[in-house]
Design a protein around this motif. Structure first.
Motif, PDB file in Angstrom:
ATOM      1  N   SER A 107     -12.905  -1.657   6.398  1.00 30.07           N
ATOM      2  CA  SER A 107     -12.354  -3.002   6.556  1.00 30.07           C
ATOM      3  C   SER A 107     -11.130  -3.217   5.681  1.00 30.07           C
ATOM      4  O   SER A 107     -10.129  -3.783   6.109  1.00 30.07           O
ATOM      5  CB  SER A 107     -13.392  -4.057   6.180  1.00 30.07           C
ATOM      6  OG  SER A 107     -14.437  -4.076   7.097  1.00 30.07           O
ATOM      7  N   HIS A 108     -11.245  -2.787   4.457  1.00 31.53           N
ATOM      8  CA  HIS A 108     -10.212  -3.029   3.455  1.00 31.53           C
ATOM      9  C   HIS A 108      -8.871  -2.419   3.833  1.00 31.53           C
ATOM     10  O   HIS A 108      -7.818  -2.991   3.565  1.00 31.53           O
ATOM     11  CB  HIS A 108     -10.690  -2.460   2.112  1.00 31.53           C
ATOM     12  CG  HIS A 108      -9.667  -2.454   1.040  1.00 31.53           C
ATOM     13  ND1 HIS A 108      -9.323  -3.588   0.356  1.00 31.53           N
ATOM     14  CD2 HIS A 108      -8.907  -1.455   0.546  1.00 31.53           C
ATOM     15  CE1 HIS A 108      -8.392  -3.286  -0.527  1.00 31.53           C
ATOM     16  NE2 HIS A 108      -8.132  -1.991  -0.435  1.00 31.53           N
ATOM     17  N   SER A 109      -8.907  -1.283   4.483  1.00 30.64           N
ATOM     18  CA  SER A 109      -7.694  -0.500   4.683  1.00 30.64           C
ATOM     19  C   SER A 109      -6.610  -1.180   5.513  1.00 30.64           C
ATOM     20  O   SER A 109      -5.440  -0.882   5.342  1.00 30.64           O
ATOM     21  CB  SER A 109      -8.039   0.857   5.296  1.00 30.64           C
ATOM     22  OG  SER A 109      -8.588   0.684   6.579  1.00 30.64           O
ATOM     23  N   GLY A 110      -6.941  -2.099   6.398  1.00 31.24           N
ATOM     24  CA  GLY A 110      -5.921  -2.677   7.270  1.00 31.24           C
ATOM     25  C   GLY A 110      -5.438  -4.053   6.911  1.00 31.24           C
ATOM     26  O   GLY A 110      -4.564  -4.601   7.591  1.00 31.24           O
ATOM     27  N   LEU A 111      -5.938  -4.640   5.837  1.00 26.79           N
ATOM     28  CA  LEU A 111      -5.605  -6.031   5.543  1.00 26.79           C
ATOM     29  C   LEU A 111      -4.127  -6.227   5.225  1.00 26.79           C
ATOM     30  O   LEU A 111      -3.496  -7.147   5.751  1.00 26.79           O
ATOM     31  CB  LEU A 111      -6.479  -6.572   4.406  1.00 26.79           C
ATOM     32  CG  LEU A 111      -6.253  -8.045   4.062  1.00 26.79           C
ATOM     33  CD1 LEU A 111      -6.541  -8.938   5.259  1.00 26.79           C
ATOM     34  CD2 LEU A 111      -7.119  -8.446   2.873  1.00 26.79           C
ATOM     35  N   THR A 112      -3.565  -5.399   4.391  1.00 23.94           N
ATOM     36  CA  THR A 112      -2.161  -5.573   4.017  1.00 23.94           C
ATOM     37  C   THR A 112      -1.258  -5.509   5.237  1.00 23.94           C
ATOM     38  O   THR A 112      -0.373  -6.362   5.410  1.00 23.94           O
ATOM     39  CB  THR A 112      -1.746  -4.516   2.976  1.00 23.94           C
ATOM     40  OG1 THR A 112      -2.579  -4.674   1.821  1.00 23.94           O
ATOM     41  CG2 THR A 112      -0.295  -4.674   2.568  1.00 23.94           C
ATOM     42  N   ASP A 113      -1.488  -4.528   6.093  1.00 22.46           N
ATOM     43  CA  ASP A 113      -0.677  -4.416   7.310  1.00 22.46           C
ATOM     44  C   ASP A 113      -0.865  -5.632   8.216  1.00 22.46           C
ATOM     45  O   ASP A 113       0.098  -6.098   8.842  1.00 22.46           O
ATOM     46  CB  ASP A 113      -1.025  -3.144   8.078  1.00 22.46           C
ATOM     47  CG  ASP A 113      -0.564  -1.879   7.357  1.00 22.46           C
ATOM     48  OD1 ASP A 113       0.305  -1.968   6.462  1.00 22.46           O
ATOM     49  OD2 ASP A 113      -1.085  -0.800   7.688  1.00 22.46           O
ATOM     50  N   ALA A 114      -2.073  -6.152   8.289  1.00 22.88           N
ATOM     51  CA  ALA A 114      -2.345  -7.321   9.125  1.00 22.88           C
ATOM     52  C   ALA A 114      -1.628  -8.560   8.584  1.00 22.88           C
ATOM     53  O   ALA A 114      -1.095  -9.364   9.362  1.00 22.88           O
ATOM     54  CB  ALA A 114      -3.848  -7.568   9.200  1.00 22.88           C
ATOM     55  N   ILE A 115      -1.591  -8.701   7.278  1.00 28.25           N
ATOM     56  CA  ILE A 115      -0.885  -9.834   6.672  1.00 28.25           C
ATOM     57  C   ILE A 115       0.614  -9.725   6.945  1.00 28.25           C
ATOM     58  O   ILE A 115       1.269 -10.714   7.303  1.00 28.25           O
ATOM     59  CB  ILE A 115      -1.185  -9.916   5.161  1.00 28.25           C
ATOM     60  CG1 ILE A 115      -2.639 -10.351   4.953  1.00 28.25           C
ATOM     61  CG2 ILE A 115      -0.226 -10.869   4.453  1.00 28.25           C
ATOM     62  CD1 ILE A 115      -3.118 -10.231   3.522  1.00 28.25           C
ATOM     63  N   VAL A 116       1.157  -8.530   6.803  1.00 28.39           N
ATOM     64  CA  VAL A 116       2.582  -8.319   7.079  1.00 28.39           C
ATOM     65  C   VAL A 116       2.881  -8.640   8.541  1.00 28.39           C
ATOM     66  O   VAL A 116       3.853  -9.348   8.846  1.00 28.39           O
ATOM     67  CB  VAL A 116       3.008  -6.877   6.724  1.00 28.39           C
ATOM     68  CG1 VAL A 116       4.402  -6.563   7.260  1.00 28.39           C
ATOM     69  CG2 VAL A 116       2.951  -6.665   5.221  1.00 28.39           C
ATOM     70  N   ALA A 117       2.048  -8.146   9.446  1.00 29.39           N
ATOM     71  CA  ALA A 117       2.265  -8.410  10.877  1.00 29.39           C
ATOM     72  C   ALA A 117       2.206  -9.903  11.173  1.00 29.39           C
ATOM     73  O   ALA A 117       3.039 -10.433  11.926  1.00 29.39           O
ATOM     74  CB  ALA A 117       1.234  -7.656  11.709  1.00 29.39           C
ATOM     75  N   THR A 118       1.267 -10.601  10.574  1.00 29.63           N
ATOM     76  CA  THR A 118       1.151 -12.043  10.792  1.00 29.63           C
ATOM     77  C   THR A 118       2.364 -12.769  10.242  1.00 29.63           C
ATOM     78  O   THR A 118       2.886 -13.695  10.876  1.00 29.63           O
ATOM     79  CB  THR A 118      -0.140 -12.581  10.156  1.00 29.63           C
ATOM     80  OG1 THR A 118      -1.256 -11.883  10.701  1.00 29.63           O
ATOM     81  CG2 THR A 118      -0.299 -14.068  10.424  1.00 29.63           C
TER      82      THR A 118
END
Length: 139
Positions: A11-22
């Protein structure tokens, strides 16, 4: 407990990329944050339900893991609130000034500290039972 940790790592691994995309007004980021938050909620519930009687200091270890996952879930939920509002508002306004975004950052810092405490305690158990010694940044 190791299964919960493995799930947390995923779960942890994709949060930063998801925030950037948002922040770049991409719906895919929000969708990923929704998935991450749901996964973290499930991990927190699983951690709370762990039977730890066979582990040395199992109750304390579980409490430490729950604290780390609780802070992570709070952070994820805050980022999710920000992401929904950000996309609904046509991505206007400075991200760094958003109250939920700032709360997500603050709770992420709390989670980082709690994960470090847990990882220190887990290392002994991992060595004893030949399990992965999860680092704080993997939880």
């Amino acid at each position: 407990m190791n299964d919960v940790l493995a799930s947390s790592n995923a779960s942890h691994s994709g949060l930063t990329d998801a925030i950037v995309a948002t922040s770049q007004c991409r719906r895919s980021g929000l969708d990923r944050i929704v998935d991450i938050t749901a996964g973290r909620r499930d991990q927190l519930a699983a951690a709370r339900a762990l039977a730890v009687d066979a582990l040395p200091d199992g109750a304390a270890l579980r409490k430490s893991l729950v604290a780390a996952l609780d802070a992570s879930f709070d952070a994820d939920a805050a980022f999710l609130s920000w992401a929904r509002r950000h996309l609904a508002g046509d991505c206007s306004g400075p991200v760094a000034e958003d109250r939920d975004y700032r709360r997500g950052l603050a709770r992420s810092e709390d989670a980082r500290k709690a994960k470090a405490r847990f990882a220190d305690a887990w290392r002994t158990v991992a060595k004893r039972y030949d399990l992965p010694a999860w680092r704080p940044d993997q939880i």
